[in-house]
Design a protein around this motif. Structure first.
Motif, PDB file in Angstrom:
ATOM      1  N   GLY A  10     -79.815  82.024  -0.277  1.00 31.04           N
ATOM      2  CA  GLY A  10     -78.790  82.516   0.637  1.00 31.04           C
ATOM      3  C   GLY A  10     -77.567  81.605   0.690  1.00 31.04           C
ATOM      4  O   GLY A  10     -77.698  80.379   0.685  1.00 31.04           O
ATOM      5  N   ARG A  11     -76.394  82.207   0.749  1.00 31.48           N
ATOM      6  CA  ARG A  11     -75.129  81.469   0.801  1.00 31.48           C
ATOM      7  C   ARG A  11     -74.443  81.729   2.135  1.00 31.48           C
ATOM      8  O   ARG A  11     -74.296  82.880   2.550  1.00 31.48           O
ATOM      9  CB  ARG A  11     -74.232  81.925  -0.366  1.00 31.48           C
ATOM     10  CG  ARG A  11     -72.810  81.377  -0.358  1.00 31.48           C
ATOM     11  CD  ARG A  11     -72.086  81.722  -1.649  1.00 31.48           C
ATOM     12  NE  ARG A  11     -71.961  83.163  -1.862  1.00 31.48           N
ATOM     13  CZ  ARG A  11     -70.911  83.893  -1.465  1.00 31.48           C
ATOM     14  NH1 ARG A  11     -69.912  83.333  -0.793  1.00 31.48           N
ATOM     15  NH2 ARG A  11     -70.867  85.190  -1.729  1.00 31.48           N
ATOM     16  N   LEU A  12     -74.020  80.657   2.807  1.00 32.40           N
ATOM     17  CA  LEU A  12     -73.342  80.803   4.090  1.00 32.40           C
ATOM     18  C   LEU A  12     -71.970  81.447   3.909  1.00 32.40           C
ATOM     19  O   LEU A  12     -71.163  80.984   3.102  1.00 32.40           O
ATOM     20  CB  LEU A  12     -73.201  79.442   4.772  1.00 32.40           C
ATOM     21  CG  LEU A  12     -72.452  79.443   6.108  1.00 32.40           C
ATOM     22  CD1 LEU A  12     -73.217  80.243   7.159  1.00 32.40           C
ATOM     23  CD2 LEU A  12     -72.217  78.020   6.594  1.00 32.40           C
ATOM     24  N   ILE A  13     -71.718  82.511   4.663  1.00 28.27           N
ATOM     25  CA  ILE A  13     -70.424  83.185   4.645  1.00 28.27           C
ATOM     26  C   ILE A  13     -69.590  82.756   5.852  1.00 28.27           C
ATOM     27  O   ILE A  13     -68.440  82.321   5.716  1.00 28.27           O
ATOM     28  CB  ILE A  13     -70.594  84.724   4.660  1.00 28.27           C
ATOM     29  CG1 ILE A  13     -71.441  85.187   3.457  1.00 28.27           C
ATOM     30  CG2 ILE A  13     -69.229  85.409   4.683  1.00 28.27           C
ATOM     31  CD1 ILE A  13     -70.806  84.925   2.109  1.00 28.27           C
ATOM     32  N   LYS A  14     -70.187  82.854   7.046  1.00 30.55           N
ATOM     33  CA  LYS A  14     -69.432  82.539   8.267  1.00 30.55           C
ATOM     34  C   LYS A  14     -70.416  82.371   9.424  1.00 30.55           C
ATOM     35  O   LYS A  14     -71.483  82.989   9.434  1.00 30.55           O
ATOM     36  CB  LYS A  14     -68.447  83.678   8.586  1.00 30.55           C
ATOM     37  CG  LYS A  14     -67.506  83.416   9.745  1.00 30.55           C
ATOM     38  CD  LYS A  14     -66.528  84.581   9.916  1.00 30.55           C
ATOM     39  CE  LYS A  14     -65.563  84.330  11.065  1.00 30.55           C
ATOM     40  NZ  LYS A  14     -64.593  85.449  11.216  1.00 30.55           N
ATOM     41  N   LYS A  15     -70.039  81.534  10.399  1.00 32.78           N
ATOM     42  CA  LYS A  15     -70.840  81.393  11.614  1.00 32.78           C
ATOM     43  C   LYS A  15     -70.224  82.233  12.728  1.00 32.78           C
ATOM     44  O   LYS A  15     -69.001  82.239  12.905  1.00 32.78           O
ATOM     45  CB  LYS A  15     -70.927  79.928  12.038  1.00 32.78           C
ATOM     46  CG  LYS A  15     -71.718  79.069  11.060  1.00 32.78           C
ATOM     47  CD  LYS A  15     -71.835  77.633  11.539  1.00 32.78           C
ATOM     48  CE  LYS A  15     -72.651  76.798  10.555  1.00 32.78           C
ATOM     49  NZ  LYS A  15     -72.777  75.380  11.001  1.00 32.78           N
ATOM     50  N   SER A  74     -79.405  98.174  -4.427  1.00 33.83           N
ATOM     51  CA  SER A  74     -78.665  97.022  -3.894  1.00 33.83           C
ATOM     52  C   SER A  74     -78.573  95.904  -4.922  1.00 33.83           C
ATOM     53  O   SER A  74     -79.494  95.699  -5.723  1.00 33.83           O
ATOM     54  CB  SER A  74     -79.347  96.477  -2.638  1.00 33.83           C
ATOM     55  OG  SER A  74     -79.216  97.367  -1.556  1.00 33.83           O
ATOM     56  N   CYS A  75     -77.478  95.157  -4.847  1.00 33.81           N
ATOM     57  CA  CYS A  75     -77.304  93.983  -5.702  1.00 33.81           C
ATOM     58  C   CYS A  75     -77.344  92.694  -4.883  1.00 33.81           C
ATOM     59  O   CYS A  75     -77.324  91.591  -5.447  1.00 33.81           O
ATOM     60  CB  CYS A  75     -75.997  94.062  -6.487  1.00 33.81           C
ATOM     61  SG  CYS A  75     -74.498  93.932  -5.470  1.00 33.81           S
ATOM     62  N   ALA A  76     -77.375  92.833  -3.549  1.00 31.89           N
ATOM     63  CA  ALA A  76     -77.389  91.667  -2.666  1.00 31.89           C
ATOM     64  C   ALA A  76     -77.874  92.102  -1.292  1.00 31.89           C
ATOM     65  O   ALA A  76     -77.938  93.299  -0.989  1.00 31.89           O
ATOM     66  CB  ALA A  76     -76.002  91.033  -2.576  1.00 31.89           C
ATOM     67  N   GLY A  77     -78.211  91.106  -0.474  1.00 31.51           N
ATOM     68  CA  GLY A  77     -78.637  91.389   0.891  1.00 31.51           C
ATOM     69  C   GLY A  77     -77.965  90.443   1.873  1.00 31.51           C
ATOM     70  O   GLY A  77     -77.798  89.255   1.584  1.00 31.51           O
ATOM     71  N   TRP A 106     -67.771  88.454   0.529  1.00 36.79           N
ATOM     72  CA  TRP A 106     -69.080  88.607  -0.112  1.00 36.79           C
ATOM     73  C   TRP A 106     -69.029  88.475  -1.636  1.00 36.79           C
ATOM     74  O   TRP A 106     -70.008  88.091  -2.256  1.00 36.79           O
ATOM     75  CB  TRP A 106     -69.698  89.953   0.247  1.00 36.79           C
ATOM     76  CG  TRP A 106     -70.016  90.103   1.694  1.00 36.79           C
ATOM     77  CD1 TRP A 106     -70.012  89.138   2.665  1.00 36.79           C
ATOM     78  CD2 TRP A 106     -70.404  91.322   2.349  1.00 36.79           C
ATOM     79  NE1 TRP A 106     -70.365  89.666   3.880  1.00 36.79           N
ATOM     80  CE2 TRP A 106     -70.612  91.000   3.723  1.00 36.79           C
ATOM     81  CE3 TRP A 106     -70.603  92.631   1.936  1.00 36.79           C
ATOM     82  CZ2 TRP A 106     -70.999  91.964   4.657  1.00 36.79           C
ATOM     83  CZ3 TRP A 106     -70.980  93.587   2.854  1.00 36.79           C
ATOM     84  CH2 TRP A 106     -71.180  93.241   4.201  1.00 36.79           C
ATOM     85  N   GLN A 107     -67.926  88.877  -2.237  1.00 35.21           N
ATOM     86  CA  GLN A 107     -67.753  88.844  -3.693  1.00 35.21           C
ATOM     87  C   GLN A 107     -68.699  89.801  -4.428  1.00 35.21           C
ATOM     88  O   GLN A 107     -68.978  89.628  -5.616  1.00 35.21           O
ATOM     89  CB  GLN A 107     -67.919  87.414  -4.227  1.00 35.21           C
ATOM     90  CG  GLN A 107     -66.919  86.443  -3.637  1.00 35.21           C
ATOM     91  CD  GLN A 107     -67.131  85.014  -4.091  1.00 35.21           C
ATOM     92  OE1 GLN A 107     -68.049  84.713  -4.849  1.00 35.21           O
ATOM     93  NE2 GLN A 107     -66.282  84.106  -3.632  1.00 35.21           N
ATOM     94  N   VAL A 108     -69.187  90.802  -3.705  1.00 41.07           N
ATOM     95  CA  VAL A 108     -69.978  91.882  -4.295  1.00 41.07           C
ATOM     96  C   VAL A 108     -69.552  93.171  -3.597  1.00 41.07           C
ATOM     97  O   VAL A 108     -69.024  93.130  -2.472  1.00 41.07           O
ATOM     98  CB  VAL A 108     -71.502  91.673  -4.118  1.00 41.07           C
ATOM     99  CG1 VAL A 108     -71.977  90.455  -4.903  1.00 41.07           C
ATOM    100  CG2 VAL A 108     -71.866  91.549  -2.654  1.00 41.07           C
ATOM    101  N   MET A 133     -75.167  85.173   6.206  1.00 45.46           N
ATOM    102  CA  MET A 133     -75.528  84.651   4.902  1.00 45.46           C
ATOM    103  C   MET A 133     -75.774  85.782   3.911  1.00 45.46           C
ATOM    104  O   MET A 133     -76.323  86.821   4.273  1.00 45.46           O
ATOM    105  CB  MET A 133     -76.772  83.747   5.002  1.00 45.46           C
ATOM    106  CG  MET A 133     -76.585  82.558   5.918  1.00 45.46           C
ATOM    107  SD  MET A 133     -77.992  81.401   5.894  1.00 45.46           S
ATOM    108  CE  MET A 133     -77.760  80.629   4.279  1.00 45.46           C
ATOM    109  N   LEU A 134     -75.373  85.554   2.687  1.00 40.24           N
ATOM    110  CA  LEU A 134     -75.530  86.556   1.623  1.00 40.24           C
ATOM    111  C   LEU A 134     -76.454  86.008   0.537  1.00 40.24           C
ATOM    112  O   LEU A 134     -76.290  84.878   0.089  1.00 40.24           O
ATOM    113  CB  LEU A 134     -74.188  86.933   1.024  1.00 40.24           C
ATOM    114  CG  LEU A 134     -74.229  88.095   0.022  1.00 40.24           C
ATOM    115  CD1 LEU A 134     -74.253  89.422   0.795  1.00 40.24           C
ATOM    116  CD2 LEU A 134     -73.034  88.076  -0.911  1.00 40.24           C
TER     117      LEU A 134
END
Length: 203
Positions: A162-167, A137-140, A96-98, A197-198
């Motif tokens: 939104g950024r894809l993290i994993k499927k 919160s800083c992200a969802g 996530w990097q957060v 997604m983050l």
């Protein structure tokens, strides 16, 4: 049916008159009807909706949002406050990097299909983000349904940052097996793919 179509046309002509408010128990019956009609029968019930509602409240701030036109529910978003949802096998916090303790969870976004394309979903998201930010919160995080028509859910969330993290394969299979969920696209056991997604909040 004719009256409903006329109501929809009127709502589209007057989309500025759509109002947004914090989700409340008085809205539950309408949320259940709309949610199960759009997401699949058994997706919501009174017990889990009540739980989701309370998970969205932190420090007297409510991150659950409902949209109305002429007193009719046309959309809603359920959001869990940071620290009030379970980071399970469907989440990858190392990517996530957060800080994981500062991430809320976007559980569900639902808009009446007849009212899609008029900014309701984006407004619901923005209002939920505002509430989540005030909660700390800083992200969802969200699990996006990749079987939505035209992959619209993924395109919508990506468009909003939104950024894809994993499927994750078979994300909703447990709900189909044990919670009475009836997937609207799978003939038998749900095998839908979810995109983790983050969305990091700006500012």
């Amino acid at each position: 049916m004719y009256i409903y179509k006329e109501w929809i046309l009127d709502a589209k002509r007057n989309s500025a008159d759509i109002t947004y408010t914090e989700l409340a128990p008085a809205h539950f019956a309408d949320v259940l009807e709309l949610g199960n009609r759009v997401q699949g029968e058994g997706y919501l019930n009174l017990d889990n909706l009540t739980e989701y509602y309370h998970r969205g409240i932190k420090d007297d701030i409510n991150a659950g949002i409902a949209a109305f036109y002429q007193d009719k529910l046309v959309g809603f978003r359920l959001t869990f406050a940071q620290g009030q949802w379970d980071i399970d096998q469907w989440a990858t916090p190392a990517e996530w990097q957060v800080p994981s303790g500062e991430v809320c969870y976007f559980k569900c976004n639902t808009v009446d299909p007849a009212m899609q394309g008029y900014g309701i979903g984006s407004t619901l998201l923005n209002k939920a983000i505002d509430a989540a930010r005030r909660q700390g919160s800083c992200a969802g995080l969200a699990h996006i349904w990749l079987a939505s028509p035209g992959n619209s859910a993924y395109r919508y969330f990506s468009k909003n940052g939104g950024r894809l993290i994993k499927k994750h394969p078979n994300k909703w299979q447990y709900a189909a097996l044990y919670e009475g969920y009836d997937c609207p696209v799978c003939d038998a056991l749900c095998e839908c793919l979810a995109a983790e997604m983050l969305l990091t909040f700006a500012g």
